[in-house]
Motif scaffolding. Structure first.
Motif: not given
Length: 138
Positions: A44-50, A79, A83
């Motif tokens: 996952m990437q930082q602050n990428q909402k899932q 969030f 990373d």
């Protein structure tokens, strides 16, 4: 199989109903489906909402695809703070760190495999008692 049926007929016995877990017959508390017992390792990437699936019925595990419609479950927004690889709960029973894995899947495994868990626990207690006897015996 035929012999077993004949024995049941002559003895006047009936087969016992298969055992069901409490969450299959107790309708007041919705229980999620454990899609997999272990965690999902997700890049996952930082602050990428899932949106994490909390019902376990999603085809795109661990993320929600809307399969929870008509149930009491709602997806959980997540969030990531850094990373990299995150361990997301697969058993859907995580508590405080939800949706991240907190090790609750071990308890779910013991619930699903009660006899095996009891055997392992007995074996560990036996070995501990055996070793403790030699350590503490004068």
């Amino acid at each position: 199989m035929a012999l077993q049926r004949a024995i049941y007929r002559t003895a006047g016995l009936r087969r016992a109903a298969p055992l069901r877990r409490w969450n299959e017959w107790f309708p007041y508390e919705p229980t999620p489906v454990s899609a997999q017992l272990g965690p999902y390792a997700v890049e996952m990437q930082q602050n990428q909402k899932q949106m994490w699936c909390s019902c376990g019925k999603s085809q795109t595990q661990p993320w929600c695809d809307g399969s929870h419609k008509g149930t009491h479950f709602k997806p959980v927004a997540y969030f990531p703070r850094w990373d990299g690889v995150h361990l997301m709960c697969g058993c859907k029973f995580s508590g405080k760190f939800r949706p991240r894995c907190d090790g609750t899947h071990y308890l779910v495994m013991m619930d699903k495999h009660t006899y095996a868990a009891g055997g392992v626990l007995f074996g560990l207690c036996f070995v501990f008692g055996f070793v403790a006897t030699f350590i503490f015996h004068p």
